[in-house]
Design a protein around this motif. Structure first.
Motif, PDB file in Angstrom:
ATOM      1  N   ASN A   1       0.810  -1.213   0.000  1.00  0.00           N
ATOM      2  CA  ASN A   1       0.000   0.000   0.000  1.00  0.00           C
ATOM      3  C   ASN A   1       0.850   1.272   0.000  1.00  0.00           C
ATOM      4  OD1 ASN A   1      -2.478  -1.388   0.029  1.00  0.00           O
ATOM      5  ND2 ASN A   1      -2.382  -1.631   2.254  1.00  0.00           N
ATOM      6  N   ARG A   2       1.994   1.231   0.655  1.00  0.00           N
ATOM      7  CA  ARG A   2       2.846   2.419   0.683  1.00  0.00           C
ATOM      8  C   ARG A   2       3.411   2.717  -0.703  1.00  0.00           C
ATOM      9  NH1 ARG A   2       6.030   2.470   6.492  1.00  0.00           N
ATOM     10  NH2 ARG A   2       4.354   1.539   7.725  1.00  0.00           N
TER      11      ARG A   2
ATOM     12  N   GLU B   1      -1.771  -2.837  10.070  1.00  0.00           N
ATOM     13  CA  GLU B   1      -1.358  -2.829   8.671  1.00  0.00           C
ATOM     14  C   GLU B   1      -0.742  -4.176   8.316  1.00  0.00           C
ATOM     15  OE1 GLU B   1       1.562  -0.344   5.603  1.00  0.00           O
ATOM     16  OE2 GLU B   1       1.612   0.033   7.763  1.00  0.00           O
ATOM     17  N   GLU B   2      -1.307  -4.815   7.309  1.00  0.00           N
ATOM     18  CA  GLU B   2      -0.784  -6.108   6.877  1.00  0.00           C
ATOM     19  C   GLU B   2       0.570  -5.937   6.204  1.00  0.00           C
ATOM     20  OE1 GLU B   2      -2.092  -9.871   4.006  1.00  0.00           O
ATOM     21  OE2 GLU B   2      -3.508  -8.246   4.467  1.00  0.00           O
ATOM     22  N   SER B   3       1.492  -6.793   6.574  1.00  0.00           N
ATOM     23  CA  SER B   3       2.845  -6.710   6.017  1.00  0.00           C
ATOM     24  C   SER B   3       2.868  -7.267   4.596  1.00  0.00           C
ATOM     25  CB  SER B   3       3.826  -7.484   6.903  1.00  0.00           C
ATOM     26  OG  SER B   3       5.116  -7.456   6.346  1.00  0.00           O
ATOM     27  N   ARG B   4       3.211  -6.409   3.633  1.00  0.00           N
ATOM     28  CA  ARG B   4       3.332  -6.819   2.233  1.00  0.00           C
ATOM     29  C   ARG B   4       4.657  -6.286   1.702  1.00  0.00           C
ATOM     30  NH1 ARG B   4      -2.368  -4.755   1.657  1.00  0.00           N
ATOM     31  NH2 ARG B   4      -3.724  -6.554   1.930  1.00  0.00           N
ATOM     32  N   PRO B   5       5.693  -7.102   1.676  1.00  0.00           N
ATOM     33  CA  PRO B   5       7.011  -6.630   1.213  1.00  0.00           C
ATOM     34  C   PRO B   5       6.947  -6.130  -0.230  1.00  0.00           C
ATOM     35  CG  PRO B   5       7.177  -8.781   2.289  1.00  0.00           C
ATOM     36  CD  PRO B   5       5.721  -8.512   2.085  1.00  0.00           C
ATOM     37  N   ILE B   6       7.745  -5.107  -0.516  1.00  0.00           N
ATOM     38  CA  ILE B   6       7.822  -4.561  -1.872  1.00  0.00           C
ATOM     39  C   ILE B   6       8.765  -5.423  -2.700  1.00  0.00           C
ATOM     40  CG2 ILE B   6       8.413  -2.553  -3.273  1.00  0.00           C
ATOM     41  CD1 ILE B   6       7.882  -0.803  -0.875  1.00  0.00           C
ATOM     42  N   LYS B   7       8.249  -5.950  -3.801  1.00  0.00           N
ATOM     43  CA  LYS B   7       9.076  -6.766  -4.683  1.00  0.00           C
ATOM     44  C   LYS B   7       9.961  -5.864  -5.548  1.00  0.00           C
ATOM     45  CE  LYS B   7       5.639 -10.476  -4.934  1.00  0.00           C
ATOM     46  NZ  LYS B   7       4.778 -11.289  -5.821  1.00  0.00           N
ATOM     47  N   VAL B   8      11.087  -6.401  -5.958  1.00  0.00           N
ATOM     48  CA  VAL B   8      12.030  -5.632  -6.772  1.00  0.00           C
ATOM     49  C   VAL B   8      11.380  -5.213  -8.089  1.00  0.00           C
ATOM     50  CG1 VAL B   8      14.263  -5.689  -7.935  1.00  0.00           C
ATOM     51  CG2 VAL B   8      13.985  -6.817  -5.729  1.00  0.00           C
ATOM     52  N   GLN B   9      10.598  -6.119  -8.711  1.00  0.00           N
ATOM     53  CA  GLN B   9       9.954  -5.814  -9.981  1.00  0.00           C
ATOM     54  C   GLN B   9       8.955  -4.663  -9.829  1.00  0.00           C
ATOM     55  OE1 GLN B   9      10.128  -8.709  -8.430  1.00  0.00           O
ATOM     56  NE2 GLN B   9      10.374 -10.459  -9.834  1.00  0.00           N
TER      57      GLN B   9
END
Length: 261
Positions: free
Chosen positions: A20-21, A228-236
């Motif tokens: 989301n960020r 806030e649910e943790s959703r890591p930012i992927k490199v792509q």
């Protein structure tokens, strides 16, 4: 109601699982580029790309998207019409006679009108992208995690919720008045609207007192807990967002000063 549909599409959107960020940062960057552009090229591209991403990647029906954009677009077109006819200078693009008065549009006025409507479209499409791919509860959680004032976040949550609650009440009251011929004639319409506004104000006060009592009974201490649910930012994803922002910024810079008329 539109807010229920917005939340429903956001909850079911494939883009909901993205960070989301990152989405918020992308929308803010696109908004800044769109409203600061001095030519309509970049804002139009932003509007088209954001609309395409919302419809194709977010799986939002194109018909619903068009209906959602109708009201703000109509308001923007009305303002742009005023700019087109009464602002600007330079060679005349077109003219017409209205009630014995000659009204025309100049080249500068037309360019300004196109720039304003393109900026409006870019900002509107950016916000639609965020609203239709991110549930409002998650967005409020992001704002709180970013250290926004608690009072601002919580008031925003309550305002967002109760705007639509009272709008639904107003719609039901109006339907009841219409079935009783409450809007037959100007005088009757004014009386019915005044009664509805007064009743809605009283309902608002009553609902506010009930809300305060309910929150106080649940030991409300001035702060609401949001997770806030943790959703890591992927490199792509980060790379794609960076390329997009760089491209629209370069497009806005290279097309600066471009004129249509």
């Amino acid at each position: 109601m539109h807010h229920a549909l917005l939340d429903e599409y956001a909850l079911n959107s494939p883009l909901r699982t993205r960070n989301n960020r990152l989405k918020l940062a992308l929308v803010i960057a696109a908004l800044l580029v769109g409203v600061s552009s001095t030519s309509p090229v970049a804002p139009i591209f932003i509007a088209l790309s954001m609309s395409l991403a919302t419809i194709r990647l977010g799986k939002v029906p194109a018909r619903f998207y068009a209906e959602l954009a109708t009201a703000p677009l109509g308001f923007a077109l009305f303002g742009v019409l005023i700019i087109l006819l009464f602002f600007g200078s330079g060679p005349e693009v077109f003219s017409l006679n209205l009630l014995g008065h000659r009204i025309g549009a100049s080249a500068k006025g037309a360019e300004l009108a196109v720039l304003v409507i393109s900026r409006t479209l870019s900002g509107m499409c950016c916000l639609f992208f965020l609203a239709l791919t991110t549930p409002m509860v998650e967005l409020f959680a992001v704002l709180k995690a970013l250290k926004m004032p608690d009072s601002f976040v919580e008031l925003s949550m309550m305002i967002y919720r109760y705007i639509f609650v009272f709008l639904e009440v107003a719609i039901r009251m109006r339907h009841a008045q219409v079935t009783r011929l409450g809007y037959e004639g100007l005088r009757s319409s004014i009386n019915s609207f005044s009664m509805m506004a007064g009743s809605l104000f009283l309902r608002t006060m009553e609902q506010g007192e009930k809300l305060y009592t309910a929150m106080d009974a649940r030991c409300y201490d001035g702060r609401l807990t949001l997770f806030e649910e943790s959703r890591p930012i992927k490199v792509q994803e980060l790379l794609a967002a960076s390329v997009y922002v760089t491209f629209i910024a370069a497009l806005a810079y290279l097309s600066r000063g471009a004129s249509i008329f």
